[in-house]
Design a protein around this motif. Structure first.
Motif, mmCIF file in Angstrom:
data_model
loop_
_atom_site.group_PDB
_atom_site.id
_atom_site.type_symbol
_atom_site.label_atom_id
_atom_site.label_comp_id
_atom_site.label_asym_id
_atom_site.label_seq_id
_atom_site.Cartn_x
_atom_site.Cartn_y
_atom_site.Cartn_z
ATOM 1 N N LEU A 45 0.854 -1.185 0.000
ATOM 2 C CA LEU A 45 0.000 0.000 0.000
ATOM 3 C C LEU A 45 0.900 1.247 0.000
ATOM 4 N N ASN A 46 0.579 2.204 -0.816
ATOM 5 C CA ASN A 46 1.387 3.422 -1.028
ATOM 6 C C ASN A 46 2.732 3.123 -1.698
ATOM 7 N N GLY A 47 2.869 1.907 -2.179
ATOM 8 C CA GLY A 47 4.139 1.545 -2.812
ATOM 9 C C GLY A 47 4.158 1.874 -4.305
ATOM 10 N N VAL A 48 5.367 1.966 -4.842
ATOM 11 C CA VAL A 48 5.570 2.238 -6.268
ATOM 12 C C VAL A 48 6.625 1.263 -6.776
ATOM 13 N N LEU A 49 6.422 0.750 -7.960
ATOM 14 C CA LEU A 49 7.415 -0.145 -8.563
ATOM 15 C C LEU A 49 7.560 0.214 -10.046
ATOM 16 N N THR A 50 8.827 0.324 -10.477
ATOM 17 C CA THR A 50 9.084 0.586 -11.905
ATOM 18 C C THR A 50 9.165 -0.732 -12.648
ATOM 19 N N VAL A 51 8.399 -0.846 -13.716
ATOM 20 C CA VAL A 51 8.401 -2.090 -14.500
ATOM 21 C C VAL A 51 8.509 -1.755 -15.991
ATOM 22 N N PHE A 52 8.676 -2.828 -16.759
ATOM 23 C CA PHE A 52 8.841 -2.698 -18.219
ATOM 24 C C PHE A 52 8.061 -3.830 -18.898
ATOM 25 N N PRO A 53 7.793 -3.706 -20.182
ATOM 26 C CA PRO A 53 7.174 -4.847 -20.872
ATOM 27 C C PRO A 53 8.184 -5.994 -21.006
ATOM 28 N N GLU A 54 7.697 -7.213 -20.911
ATOM 29 C CA GLU A 54 8.592 -8.367 -21.034
ATOM 30 C C GLU A 54 8.854 -8.629 -22.513
ATOM 31 N N VAL A 55 10.076 -8.326 -22.940
ATOM 32 C CA VAL A 55 10.459 -8.553 -24.345
ATOM 33 C C VAL A 55 11.817 -9.231 -24.350
ATOM 34 N N PRO A 56 12.178 -9.903 -25.451
ATOM 35 C CA PRO A 56 13.512 -10.524 -25.500
ATOM 36 C C PRO A 56 14.591 -9.454 -25.343
ATOM 37 N N LEU A 57 15.580 -9.738 -24.501
ATOM 38 C CA LEU A 57 16.653 -8.768 -24.282
ATOM 39 C C LEU A 57 17.647 -8.821 -25.434
ATOM 40 N N ILE A 99 -4.178 -1.480 -8.081
ATOM 41 C CA ILE A 99 -2.898 -0.988 -8.650
ATOM 42 C C ILE A 99 -3.197 -0.282 -9.968
ATOM 43 N N ILE A 100 -2.609 0.890 -10.111
ATOM 44 C CA ILE A 100 -2.782 1.652 -11.340
ATOM 45 C C ILE A 100 -1.410 1.839 -11.989
ATOM 46 N N ALA A 101 -1.382 1.871 -13.308
ATOM 47 C CA ALA A 101 -0.098 1.949 -14.023
ATOM 48 C C ALA A 101 -0.070 3.181 -14.925
ATOM 49 N N TYR A 102 1.002 3.971 -14.770
ATOM 50 C CA TYR A 102 1.204 5.144 -15.628
ATOM 51 C C TYR A 102 2.598 5.087 -16.253
ATOM 52 N N SER A 103 2.727 5.749 -17.402
ATOM 53 C CA SER A 103 4.060 5.882 -18.009
ATOM 54 C C SER A 103 4.973 6.643 -17.052
ATOM 55 N N LYS A 104 6.239 6.211 -17.006
ATOM 56 C CA LYS A 104 7.196 6.897 -16.140
ATOM 57 C C LYS A 104 7.891 8.043 -16.877
ATOM 58 N N ILE A 105 7.615 8.200 -18.159
ATOM 59 C CA ILE A 105 8.301 9.226 -18.961
ATOM 60 C C ILE A 105 7.470 10.510 -18.907
ATOM 61 N N ASP A 127 11.710 2.979 -23.355
ATOM 62 C CA ASP A 127 10.688 3.986 -23.649
ATOM 63 C C ASP A 127 9.349 3.641 -23.012
ATOM 64 N N ALA A 128 9.195 2.363 -22.618
ATOM 65 C CA ALA A 128 7.911 1.928 -22.058
ATOM 66 C C ALA A 128 7.981 1.809 -20.540
ATOM 67 N N ALA A 129 8.977 2.469 -19.919
ATOM 68 C CA ALA A 129 9.090 2.405 -18.449
ATOM 69 C C ALA A 129 7.752 2.810 -17.806
ATOM 70 N N THR A 130 7.342 2.006 -16.822
ATOM 71 C CA THR A 130 5.997 2.157 -16.257
ATOM 72 C C THR A 130 6.066 2.185 -14.737
ATOM 73 N N LEU A 131 5.221 3.002 -14.140
ATOM 74 C CA LEU A 131 5.112 3.028 -12.679
ATOM 75 C C LEU A 131 3.850 2.269 -12.268
ATOM 76 N N LEU A 132 4.035 1.251 -11.419
ATOM 77 C CA LEU A 132 2.880 0.580 -10.801
ATOM 78 C C LEU A 132 2.698 1.217 -9.430
ATOM 79 N N ILE A 133 1.528 1.716 -9.142
ATOM 80 C CA ILE A 133 1.288 2.433 -7.883
ATOM 81 C C ILE A 133 0.059 1.837 -7.211
ATOM 82 N N ARG A 134 0.188 1.629 -5.887
ATOM 83 C CA ARG A 134 -0.986 1.185 -5.133
ATOM 84 C C ARG A 134 -1.355 2.300 -4.142
ATOM 85 N N PRO A 135 -2.242 3.229 -4.549
ATOM 86 C CA PRO A 135 -2.613 4.324 -3.646
ATOM 87 C C PRO A 135 -3.460 3.793 -2.487
ATOM 88 N N ASN A 136 -3.495 4.547 -1.418
ATOM 89 C CA ASN A 136 -4.302 4.124 -0.267
ATOM 90 C C ASN A 136 -5.741 4.623 -0.388
#
Ligand code: FES
Length: 330
Positions: free
Chosen positions: A194-206, A248-254, A222-231
């Motif tokens: 709760l109230n946490g944030v995590l940066t994630v990316f799409p799973e693609v071949p490296l 959990i809501i996801a927004y672009s980090k850019i 370019d697809a860096a994403t913030l996963l946020i769980r607001p209270n």
């Protein structure tokens, strides 16, 4: 001869029978030799100028060939320098040998031209036309050098890389693509507090670098994403009622201003802050801009779950990520 017979006037004939005021045979021959010498010098100068232009043309073509064959920095530099030098030498010699150098002072004169001046101008103009016609070699060789160098300088356009196509408007996110951490681990909703944030990316071949190490593809960054769980519950944007997952809501980090990573989450205010120019986005209200220079909200990513309980995207972002560009809305 009788007194009535006409006699030739003395002023019209010289002692040798030639006309007075006309050059004698020696003088005429000297004048012809001088003219021939002048002509030969002029021809040599013309060839020197043309040689400069031809060297420039050949160097420009060689520059284009080397570039096209894969490029070699030193050779390209050498040919470019030679092409420019040949062009420069050609123009300098041309100006030195074929342009008038004496200072010219024009006296004030009546504006209307006299008949004599009109005639003189016509003669000069026609003479200039003759000179230009005579200098065809120079004009053509200079034109060839300029065209070849211009064409060679167009080649580096290829170095700008492939056309971006839709790459500026889309990300690797598609329906069913997992979101993963920077270490390529899939994410469950329980991984975010709760109230946490995590940066994630799409799973693609490296990609693999020269040392054989895995590296993140540019499209993933370019697809860096913030996963946020607001209270607190978010107020969904119309049409995005089912875009959140387990709170959990996801927004672009850019950042939509000039692309900095939006990294600061004010959990109590539910605000995302961009550290570069302080744009502030309302997490509970579709990441609308409430402060700062950003011109539009952060794009939102629709979230869902796969059969094993891992978070997946249900499609691409709601709009292109990052700063605006000229045809974003087309
Ligand atoms: S880049 Fe985010 S506010 Fe300027």
């Amino acid at each position: 001869m009788t007194a009535d017979e006409p006699t030739a006037p003395e002023s019209a004939a010289g002692p040798g029978g030639g006309c007075l005021g006309c050059p004698g045979p020696e003088a005429a021959q000297a004048a012809a030799e001088a003219e021939a010498t002048r002509e030969a010098e002029s021809r040599r100068a013309e060839l020197a100028v043309a040689t400069g232009f031809l060297i420039s043309t050949a160097s420009a073509i060689a520059l284009a060939v080397v570039y096209w064959a894969g490029g070699q920095t030193q050779l390209e530099g050498l040919f470019l320098a030679t092409a420019l030098a040949g062009l420069g030498v050609g123009f300098i010699l041309w100006s030195k040998r074929f342009m008038p150098h004496e200072p010219v002072v024009e006296a004030r004169h009546p504006i209307a031209s006299s008949e004599a001046e009109v005639d003189a101008f016509r003669d000069e103009f026609e003479q200039g036309e003759n000179i230009l016609t005579r200098r065809k070699l120079l004009v053509r060789s200079a034109g060839a050098a300029v065209v070849a160098l211009g064409a060679a300088l167009l080649f580096p356009i290829r170095s700008l890389g492939p056309r971006p196509g839709k790459g500026l408007k889309t990300t690797p996110y598609r329906s069913g693509v997992h979101v993963v951490t920077a270490t390529n681990d899939r994410v469950r909703p329980s991984d975010i507090n709760l109230n946490g944030v995590l940066t994630v990316f799409p799973e693609v071949p490296l990609n693999t670098d020269a040392e054989g190490e895995d590296v993140q593809p540019a499209a993933q960054a370019d697809a860096a994403t913030l996963l946020i769980r607001p209270n607190q519950d978010v107020t969904p944007v119309e049409g995005r009622e089912d875009w959140t997952q387990d709170g959990i809501i996801a927004y672009s980090k850019i950042c939509t201003h000039v692309g900095c990573p939006v990294g600061l989450y004010e959990a109590q205010e539910h605000l995302l802050l961009c550290p570069c120019h302080q744009s502030t986005f309302d997490v509970l209200d579709g990441a609308e801009v409430i402060f700062g220079p950003a011109g539009r909200p952060l794009p939102q990513l629709p979230l869902g779950l796969d059969d094993e309980g891992y978070l997946i995207a249900l499609g691409d972002f709601s709009s292109p990520t990052g700063p605006g560009f000229w045809d974003r809305d087309r």
